[in-house]
Design a protein around this motif. Sequence first.
Motif, PDB file in Angstrom:
ATOM      1  N   GLU A 180      21.189  41.972  31.807  1.00  0.00           N
ATOM      2  CA  GLU A 180      22.425  42.403  31.761  1.00  0.00           C
ATOM      3  C   GLU A 180      23.348  41.653  30.829  1.00  0.00           C
ATOM      4  OE1 GLU A 180      22.263  42.016  36.410  1.00  0.00           O
ATOM      5  OE2 GLU A 180      21.303  42.006  34.315  1.00  0.00           O
ATOM      6  N   PHE A 250      32.020  48.756  34.937  1.00  0.00           N
ATOM      7  CA  PHE A 250      31.520  47.566  35.181  1.00  0.00           C
ATOM      8  C   PHE A 250      33.067  46.976  35.507  1.00  0.00           C
ATOM      9  CE2 PHE A 250      31.213  42.716  36.065  1.00  0.00           C
ATOM     10  CZ  PHE A 250      30.156  42.656  36.836  1.00  0.00           C
ATOM     11  N   LYS A 253      34.466  48.031  39.161  1.00  0.00           N
ATOM     12  CA  LYS A 253      34.033  48.069  39.677  1.00  0.00           C
ATOM     13  C   LYS A 253      34.652  46.452  40.471  1.00  0.00           C
ATOM     14  CE  LYS A 253      30.061  45.447  41.372  1.00  0.00           C
ATOM     15  NZ  LYS A 253      28.744  44.284  41.247  1.00  0.00           N
ATOM     16  N   SER A 313      34.258  39.477  38.143  1.00  0.00           N
ATOM     17  CA  SER A 313      34.464  40.317  37.579  1.00  0.00           C
ATOM     18  C   SER A 313      34.675  40.298  36.210  1.00  0.00           C
ATOM     19  CB  SER A 313      34.304  41.435  38.492  1.00  0.00           C
ATOM     20  OG  SER A 313      33.997  41.711  39.528  1.00  0.00           O
ATOM     21  N   THR A 316      32.944  37.652  33.629  1.00  0.00           N
ATOM     22  CA  THR A 316      31.801  38.269  33.631  1.00  0.00           C
ATOM     23  C   THR A 316      32.162  39.375  32.171  1.00  0.00           C
ATOM     24  OG1 THR A 316      30.441  37.613  36.045  1.00  0.00           O
ATOM     25  CG2 THR A 316      29.212  39.483  34.126  1.00  0.00           C
ATOM     26  N   VAL A 317      32.933  40.376  32.586  1.00  0.00           N
ATOM     27  CA  VAL A 317      32.776  41.139  31.863  1.00  0.00           C
ATOM     28  C   VAL A 317      33.418  40.472  30.126  1.00  0.00           C
ATOM     29  CG1 VAL A 317      34.956  43.055  30.726  1.00  0.00           C
ATOM     30  CG2 VAL A 317      33.702  43.056  32.841  1.00  0.00           C
TER      31      VAL A 317
END
Length: 1442
Positions: A180, A250, A253, A313, A316-317
């Motif tokens: 991903e 995402f 989240k 998070s 990662t984004v």
Amino acid sequence: MYLWSCGPLYLVYLWFTGQGGISLTSLCCAKTVLGLCLVSFGFLEVFYVLVERSAEIHQHMVFLLSPVIRSLTMVRRGREGGREGCRDTPTHAPGSGFFTDAMRFIAFFVYFSLQLTQLILSCFSDQRPSTDTHTYRKNPCPVEDASFLSKMLFWWFGGLVIRGYRTPLQAEDLWCLREEDSSDCIIADLEIDWARECTKLQQKEECSLSGCRPTGPKLTEQTQLLKKLRQEQNSGFCLFRVLARSFGPFFLKGTLFLVFHDAFMFSIPQVLSLLLGFMRDQDSDLWKGFMFAFLLFLLSSLQSLFNHQYMYSCFTVGMRVKTAVMGLVYRKSLVISSAARQSCTVGEIVNLVSADTQKLMDMVVYFNAVWVAPIEIALCLYFLWQLLGPSALAGIATVILIFPLNGFIAKMRSKLQEVQMCYTDSRIKLMNEILSGIKILKFYAWEQAFLERVLGYREKELNALKRSQVLYSISIASFNSSSFLIAFSMFGVYVVVDDRNILDAQKVFVSMALIHILKTPLSQLPFAMSTTMQAVVSLRRLGKFLCQDELKPDDVDREPYSPDGDGVVIDSGTFGWSKEGPPCLIRINVRVKKGSLVAVVGHVGSGKSSLLSAMLGETEKRSGHVSVKGSVAYVPQQAWIQNATLKDNIVFGQERKESWYHRVVEACALLPDLEILPAGDGTEIGEKGLNLSGGQKQRVSLARAVYRKADVYLLDDPLSAVDAHVGQHIFERVFGSEGLLKDQTRVLVTHGLSFLPQADLILVMVEGEITEMGSYLELMARDGAFAEFIRLFAGNERKERSHRGTRKSVSRLSMTDFSIDLSQEQLISGDMMSSASIQTMEAISDTEDQKQEVLGKLTEVDKANTGRVKLEMYVEYFRTIGLALIIPIVFLYAFQQAASLAYNYWLSVWADDPIINGTQIDTDLKLGVFGALGFAQGVSIFGTTVAISLGGIIASRHLHLDLLNNVLRSPMAFFEVTPSGNLLNRFSKEVDAIDCMIPDGLKMMLGYLFKLLEVCIIVLVAMPFAGVVLLPLTLLYAFIQSFYVATSCQLRRLEAVSRSPIYTHFNETFQGASVIRAFSEQERFTLQANGRIDHNQTAYFPRFVATRWLAVNLEFLGNLLVLAAATLALMGRDTLSPGIVGLAVSHSLQVTGILSWIVRSWTDVENNIVSVERVKEYADTPKEAPWTIEGSMLPLAWPTHGTIELEEFGLQYRKGLDWALKGISLSIQEKEKVGIVGRTGAGKSSLALGIFRILEAAKGDIYIDGINIAQIGLHELRSRITIIPQDPVLFSGSLRMNLDPFDGYSDEEVWRALELSHLKSFVSGLPDKLNHECSEGGENLSLGQRQLVCLARALLRKTKILVLDEATAAVDLETDNLIQSTIRTQFDDCTVLTIAHRLNTIMDYTRVIVMDRGLITEMDSPSNLISERGQFYLMCREAGLV
């Protein structure tokens, strides 16, 4: 309840993903067995209830339902646990009746032990089934199989930290990217979405402007300008919308983690209030106090966990956004139109994918603060209202006053950042051109002029940065002082409005805890606003680039190949390089039959190359129809060569077929070159073909096209840079009636008249129009301009053909550029191997193939140092700042923290003040002292931030200057082995890190370190026994930090090293985009770009996870300090006052946040100081001799005569190698015209390199006008002699700057030089004349015009010594004749040295020097040498001159 509520969702997930399978391992078996035992216990309990308590069931069904649900839950628990890891396992607390029976008591503990064991086992995830495709991936990322608890605590990362601690990490140690996170997965849907968004935007713009009906040309320009402005504004928002749609879910989240974090954060002050209330109430049970203490610890730990899950998070984004933006920019660079290319240079693209993507990544991390911070502020003020009543309104007023100020500052900084980025773009663009044309800069001694241009941009960039940083310092000071200002205003109003308002410990320190919570959003908000504003600017810049006009695929109708009809057809075509400008081609009507050879002829700038570009679809089609049948191969006029092996350049992504490959290599006259190159066709070719001559580059470019076996060949003067006999060989073997391409359609642009009779069709072009068309005989019969031109130059051409066309010696197939001698010698020496290459080849055995591979290695891989950053780097950085700034910075930080400590201690004293008659005494004095201390702290905060910012700018200026000087003073060999991407990476990303990241990191790190020191002092003063806890915690902290730093720094280095190839690839692709498109290789190059981006992300991903891993561990230590402080306070309940306890506990609560920020800032500084290390790398590389020598007595007019004397002059490319020149002695008199001839490797080019001191003498001396050139500065030498090189290089800027960068000549002199170089009429016709803006590389001028500009440079300098390398290869015969006559007349009183490729050009020279193997074998006048019938005679006989 958790399992039953989540169960349906989990089943749906398993149904759609098919990921429910689990491998049958010992762990899985153990879980299953334990699950069955728990189920058995559950059913036993049901049986017991039915037998023993049947009477009670009728009244209370709960006795039966409870064990039934529990048993069923255990059944489901056994199935659903899987690799999801730990869940909340329900525990059963038995009723009091159970304790009466020993059996029931034992059963409970057995049941509880089984549950606890199951809980521990569930913390470990099960393995994937062996059939899962994931298991076949090499070195997969462990997070994919990590358990829930492992993911929350980042335990899965521990293995890499341990490995990095033991040995420095290498690229092979890093995990593969998760699917991903890969480029293929991210960009596939995003590209489609962006294309859809662009279409909508264009339709919207057209609709909005459709109402505007221009009545004149002026209004049309205004309409176009309005359209561009609107498009720029909207494109950034469109890009944001596309990114939000792709990564928004995402990101949301992660936002959920932030909500939980805030919930725990606001619970902590409430528990603190209960604890302080407990301390005041002496009658409360002690267990309550310990419960409150444990609650503080638990809530702090949960707050920390959820905070770092949120940060994980976000990063990662951010990583995915970076991949997405890089992918979109790369794909755009492959389809951008020719007009748009003029405004979008390689430097700007590098800046887009480095600086601008970084701004977007920063925005992702801090974007939530823009809306969460106001909510957090509102909640803080609500709780403060509950404590202090309406006095909290004073705090609200303070916040309201602070916000507009910072909003204004953020807006100002946004404008300044836009200005700064504009100058950064210009600087990077210029640096890219300098690196591309470094050889020309050295020959002309122009380094200083371009250095000053770069520094001019740099100074403007730093001035904008300085103003921005001063504004930022005001912002930081206001926000960091905000906690004091809010406390001062609220406490002041609270005690002033009513004497009976008492500030006790509970009110003061719960309020202070809330204000410290308030400080986080208040301090983050300006940064978030600033980051968001910067990201808006970057989005606008990216959107503007991504919305640039693209080449229209439907401009050329690409039809499948068919044996019938015409290969290329243009009907009534009008074309331009842009939509608005004048057309470059008009009234074009061409039909090229299948299998025919079409020649295109015309003067320089007549539109020959434009015609081929129109056939390729590279121009803007304004009218007409273009169709091409079958596949296309294209040979550009200026060869585009990749940084790859010679074989890869020829095969160009196709399957290698040996027989065809060898036929192509032979036909393109490359066999002799393969014998010369150290590793044959496995030799690595430098960027832009640095280690190939002009002729070799052109032949490789041609071989690439021939190997393709295309249907249509578009050939843009491929024979210009090769000798005539080689040209004849290629024409016969490739283009001619018996050549490899005899059955293909060929469109050949040429200046060679000898090839025209063999063409099936000749197109004569004049000023963008085909004036005549027909076969050679037809055109001659018409007796038009073409026939007149042929008759005029037929004699000259026959002579040209005779002297070049009959040479057979294959050993002389390439003598076109003196860089070949240098590069070949160095390649053979193996000197080009990098240390990184040597490291990677330690395990290579000495087989022949591997030796060949080593010999063929040229460029240096960007290497990563290992271990922690050396202390010298910090010393170097702080040394450039200077003690004059460092001492005040340390003093101001100490003073700032002393003031903070004093006013906090003052508050505790105030809180413990006894209450007399319901009031506290001297409140005005206490308030005044509190205000004075807080104000002093605010002033010192502003002072420290300004001082660090200024210090950072000083350091950055010095480090950039050192880098620039080190690079520009490096010899040519350095640039041949160092890819431009490595250098551009230093000048863009690394300099940006030194500009901004290091000073910002230092501000945070020093601020929080001093704050931590303050907290430790307060805790130790309040509770001396805390030292017993503090000391081991400090040692553990230091151990974990040092354990981690080696891994973190190495990851930073690996990430930086893997970034350079991305820039190199972008650079290479942008320059060769037309070739890539012509060969339809976009997909392959896109995959290569994806691979390089993914390789970079494999280092970036563990880099940011490492910070989270460290923070979770260290913040746990901080939470232990909270527990220790609260526990010690409870144990000293009788001796400690509530004020001291409140002070100690409230400050210890800050430790978690402080440690988090120390980790982040320390890591940032440690990681970014690597940028200093990488910038300083080039300080130790070999340098050229000084440019100028102080106290030089060199006469201003030197050389006045132009005599050259060589005394036993010897040259080596490296010690231990054979001599390139072997003790040559030679005397050249003034005004003498000397031709230098010889076969490849004879040393003629080495002689020229020695005269310009591109290579330094190994022995002997060269004297010019009696002065030893080794004893004068390089610029003093190179600026007094002139060379006209074969490759014409222009730089972006005005035409005048390209001729005279030092502004040393008047306009009249410049115009005179242009007139003599036959450019005056062309320049006079330009709108801006001498101020005409040349694009990067001079792409908006034809190759021939660029060559004439180089001639104009020589005419302008008019030095007494002129060195000529084949300077007229790219011009037509008429212009060639004019240039030769200009050289003969204008340089009549100069000494001229010509490295001769065309022997007829030197037949009237005074002397000819024949060289062989580094020695002069013959030297005399041409006529005498011919009469002696020696080596020169043989060469002339080969050329047909005798």
